[in-house]
Motif scaffolding. Structure first.
Motif, PDB file in Angstrom:
ATOM      1  N   ALA A 150     -25.349 -26.098  24.471  1.00  0.00           N
ATOM      2  CA  ALA A 150     -25.292 -26.613  25.842  1.00  0.00           C
ATOM      3  C   ALA A 150     -25.669 -25.458  26.757  1.00  0.00           C
ATOM      4  O   ALA A 150     -25.599 -24.287  26.361  1.00  0.00           O
ATOM      5  N   SER A 151     -26.053 -25.767  27.978  1.00  0.00           N
ATOM      6  CA  SER A 151     -26.418 -24.708  28.917  1.00  0.00           C
ATOM      7  C   SER A 151     -25.204 -23.833  29.208  1.00  0.00           C
ATOM      8  O   SER A 151     -24.050 -24.282  29.117  1.00  0.00           O
ATOM      9  N   SER A 154     -23.004 -25.373  32.027  1.00  0.00           N
ATOM     10  CA  SER A 154     -22.125 -26.487  31.656  1.00  0.00           C
ATOM     11  C   SER A 154     -20.973 -26.001  30.788  1.00  0.00           C
ATOM     12  O   SER A 154     -19.843 -26.491  30.897  1.00  0.00           O
ATOM     13  N   SER A 206     -25.335 -30.708  26.933  1.00  0.00           N
ATOM     14  CA  SER A 206     -25.259 -30.352  28.357  1.00  0.00           C
ATOM     15  C   SER A 206     -25.023 -31.563  29.247  1.00  0.00           C
ATOM     16  O   SER A 206     -24.278 -31.492  30.234  1.00  0.00           O
TER      17      SER A 206
END
Length: 227
Positions: A150-151, A154, A206
């Motif tokens: 995920a980013s 996030s 994300s």
């Protein structure tokens, strides 16, 4: 009898711990939270006054790593973690203990000691192993390999909510900085760097919720263990 192994790797804060517990409960498999192992060892060495002097006391630290008294229990799709019989589930999730773990993880001798501990979790009927190098270094023979990412932004938001839910103060700018620094350290380390296995199923969480990610995982795992 072949023991089914499911690995879930990914960066800090990607949700792999929560999902590993849900997957283990779903299949009624054993659970290994490898990140917790490093946190537990870091905490144990800190409590013994050895964390800042690992190199000078390496043999003693390896001995502690080899004989850590640990236990994982699944309760309501979450994991309870015990060190020397004491529930340290919340303690090991603090940012401070995360830093302890990072100091431990870069030392090859300690990684090797924990390697043997992790392999010992292979028990019937199966194992769900959550970490950063489960598929690439610890369980390359796993039937199902998942890389959950995920980013950084996030992940920082999720981490803040998690810490606040535990009654702890959290500042998103500090958490984001720590996550980015940890990502860099994990991806660039010479021993077992963080990266997907070549045959891993990659999920970016994300913008999707935990229930959707869980279903994607189950669909993939069912295909793998049916082979």
């Amino acid at each position: 009898m072949t023991v089914q192994i499911i690995t879930i790797d990914g960066p800090s804060g990607s949700g792999k711990g929560t999902l590993a517990a849900k997957i283990a409960a779903h299949y009624q498999y054993n659970l290994l939270d490898s990140g917790a192992l490093y946190r537990l060892l870091g905490l144990s060495l800190f409590q013994r006054g050895l964390l800042e002097h690992i190199e000078a006391n390496l043999a003693q630290c390896v001995e502690y790593a080899t004989h850590l008294d640990i236990e994982f229990k699944i309760a309501s799709n979450s994991t309870q973690t015990f060190l020397d019989g004491v529930d340290v589930s919340q303690t090991i999730r603090t940012e401070q203990v995360g830093e302890y773990a990072s100091k431990v993880a870069v030392i090859p001798e300690l990684r090797q000691a924990l390697f043997e501990r992790q392999r010992a979790f292979i028990q019937v009927p199966g194992l769900v192993a959550d970490g950063r190098d489960m598929a690439t270094a610890i369980f390359p023979e796993a039937q199902a390999k998942i890389y959950l990412t995920a980013s950084a932004e996030s992940r920082a938001e999720r981490r803040v909510k998690q810490l606040q839910g535990m009654g702890l103060d959290a500042k998103i700018s500090d958490i984001l900085f720590n996550i980015q620094a940890r990502d860099k350290r994990d991806m660039e380390r010479t021993v077992a760097p963080l990266k997907p296995a070549e045959d891993a199923y990659i999920i970016d969480s994300s913008t999707i919720g935990i229930d959707e990610v869980f279903q994607l995982m189950v669909n993939y795992i069912d295909t793998c263990i049916a082979k």
